[in-house]
Design an enzyme around this catalytic site. Structure first.
Site, mmCIF file in Angstrom:
data_model
loop_
_atom_site.group_PDB
_atom_site.id
_atom_site.type_symbol
_atom_site.label_atom_id
_atom_site.label_comp_id
_atom_site.label_asym_id
_atom_site.label_seq_id
_atom_site.Cartn_x
_atom_site.Cartn_y
_atom_site.Cartn_z
ATOM 1 C CE LYS A 91 6.010 1.673 6.765
ATOM 2 N NZ LYS A 91 5.133 0.503 6.961
ATOM 3 C CG ASP B 14 5.910 -1.338 3.348
ATOM 4 O OD1 ASP B 14 7.116 -1.512 3.567
ATOM 5 O OD2 ASP B 14 5.015 -1.915 3.992
ATOM 6 N N GLY C 73 -5.708 5.603 0.641
ATOM 7 C CA GLY C 73 -4.793 6.312 1.546
ATOM 8 C C GLY C 73 -4.407 7.728 1.156
ATOM 9 C CG ASP D 42 -6.086 1.421 6.072
ATOM 10 O OD1 ASP D 42 -5.110 1.620 5.332
ATOM 11 O OD2 ASP D 42 -6.668 0.327 6.138
ATOM 12 C CG PHE E 56 1.247 -0.586 10.716
ATOM 13 C CD1 PHE E 56 1.133 -0.967 9.388
ATOM 14 C CD2 PHE E 56 0.107 -0.170 11.386
ATOM 15 C CE1 PHE E 56 -0.094 -0.941 8.734
ATOM 16 C CE2 PHE E 56 -1.128 -0.143 10.754
ATOM 17 C CZ PHE E 56 -1.223 -0.527 9.429
ATOM 18 C CB VAL E 57 2.774 5.095 10.130
ATOM 19 C CG1 VAL E 57 4.153 5.202 10.736
ATOM 20 C CG2 VAL E 57 2.881 4.892 8.613
ATOM 21 C CD GLU F 148 0.655 4.617 -2.968
ATOM 22 O OE1 GLU F 148 -0.063 5.015 -2.029
ATOM 23 O OE2 GLU F 148 0.726 3.425 -3.282
ATOM 24 C CG ASP F 149 -1.031 6.028 1.552
ATOM 25 O OD1 ASP F 149 -0.383 5.431 0.651
ATOM 26 O OD2 ASP F 149 -1.912 5.454 2.216
ATOM 27 N NE ARG G 44 -8.840 4.474 4.637
ATOM 28 C CZ ARG G 44 -7.870 3.782 4.045
ATOM 29 N NH1 ARG G 44 -6.687 4.323 3.896
ATOM 30 N NH2 ARG G 44 -8.073 2.555 3.623
HETATM 31 P P1 IMP Z 1 3.840 -1.283 -1.092
HETATM 32 O O1 IMP Z 1 3.123 -1.763 -2.312
HETATM 33 O O2 IMP Z 1 4.463 -2.407 -0.311
HETATM 34 O O3 IMP Z 1 4.851 -0.189 -1.383
HETATM 35 O O4 IMP Z 1 2.754 -0.721 -0.106
HETATM 36 C C1 IMP Z 1 2.134 0.478 -0.335
HETATM 37 C C2 IMP Z 1 0.732 0.538 0.227
HETATM 38 O O5 IMP Z 1 0.612 -0.229 1.422
HETATM 39 C C3 IMP Z 1 0.412 1.963 0.606
HETATM 40 O O6 IMP Z 1 -0.271 2.591 -0.433
HETATM 41 C C4 IMP Z 1 -0.449 1.803 1.829
HETATM 42 O O7 IMP Z 1 -1.798 1.730 1.450
HETATM 43 C C5 IMP Z 1 -0.044 0.491 2.435
HETATM 44 N N1 IMP Z 1 0.877 0.670 3.585
HETATM 45 C C6 IMP Z 1 2.215 0.461 3.612
HETATM 46 N N2 IMP Z 1 2.735 0.704 4.817
HETATM 47 C C7 IMP Z 1 1.703 1.106 5.587
HETATM 48 C C8 IMP Z 1 1.606 1.536 6.963
HETATM 49 O O8 IMP Z 1 2.591 1.599 7.730
HETATM 50 N N3 IMP Z 1 0.365 1.888 7.395
HETATM 51 C C9 IMP Z 1 -0.742 1.840 6.597
HETATM 52 N N4 IMP Z 1 -0.695 1.458 5.316
HETATM 53 C C10 IMP Z 1 0.518 1.089 4.807
HETATM 54 MG MG MG Z 2 -2.257 3.043 -0.391
#
Ligand code: IMP
Ligand code: MG
Length: 187
Positions: free
Chosen positions: A143, A115, A56, A171, A164-165, A111-112, A177
């Site tokens: 988020k 979450d 991402g 992606d 969700f984005v 990081e993109d 992407r």
């Molecule tokens: P986390 O580990 O829950 O913080 O999730 C982080 C990873 O989940 C990011 O690096 C993204 O690759 C993916 N992700 C989280 N939210 C989204 C979204 O809304 N769209 C696409 N990918 C997401």
């Molecule tokens: Mg990611």
């Protein structure tokens, strides 16, 4: 299969799902420049290593470092993804290790999107064992209402709602992407 059925400037239709523009190209580029200016200021005279979390972060990282004024290096790191779903599996697996030695280096994890914070927490724990001189986190999107782990994010592009984005590196089942805007699922 997730296929774009129609794409107009501000709306992407994927089957029965509709995504609308959350941030357009100009807004993203403006914010990325501001973040790079802040990082350049903070790392004056240093040579930070930007570590992009694949897949991402590759577009964001690329735009970001083009605006960074200090010397810098880059590397990439890959974690398992969401699979093809819109909700995290809650598991993180290492898919690609770093190539560089981060010991004694100033590292910036890029990081993109953050979450739950699980990925960032996993990465921070892993990298701290390699004794970097300093470690910061830079995320284009966060988020805040989804955070489940205590993580400090030093540079934040935008705080967004827990929706969700897609686009600009983000992606949905590995697609979208390449879109220049960031789109949010509209319910
Ligand atoms: P986390 O580990 O829950 O913080 O999730 C982080 C990873 O989940 C990011 O690096 C993204 O690759 C993916 N992700 C989280 N939210 C989204 C979204 O809304 N769209 C696409 N990918 C997401
Ligand atoms: Mg990611």
């Amino acid at each position: 299969m997730h296929k774009i059925d129609s794409i107009e400037k501000d709306v992407v239709i994927v089957g029965a799902e509709k995504f609308v523009t959350l941030f357009n190209e100009e807004t993203i580029q403006r914010r990325v420049k501001e973040m790079a200016a802040q990082i350049s200021e903070d790392y004056k005279g240093k040579t930070p290593v930007f570590i992009g979390v694949l897949n991402g972060a590759f577009i964001f990282l690329s735009d970001l470092i083009k605006e960074v004024k200090s010397d810098c290096e880059i590397d990439f790191f890959k974690l398992s993804s969401y699979g093809d779903e819109k909700i995290s599996s809650g598991n993180v697996k290492l898919l690609k290790e770093l190539n560089c030695d981060v010991s004694g280096r100033d590292i910036i994890i890029v990081e993109d999107i953050v979450d739950s914070g699980l990925s960032i927490k996993f990465i921070e724990e892993l990298f701290s064992r390699h004794t970097p001189a300093s470690m910061k986190v830079c995320a284009l999107l966060v988020k805040p209402n989804s955070l489940k782990y205590e993580v400090k994010i030093d540079y934040i592009g935008f705080n967004i709602p827990s929706k969700f984005v897609i686009g600009y590196g983000l992606d949905y089942a590995q697609k979208f992407r390449n879109l220049k805007n960031i789109y949010v699922l509209s319910e």
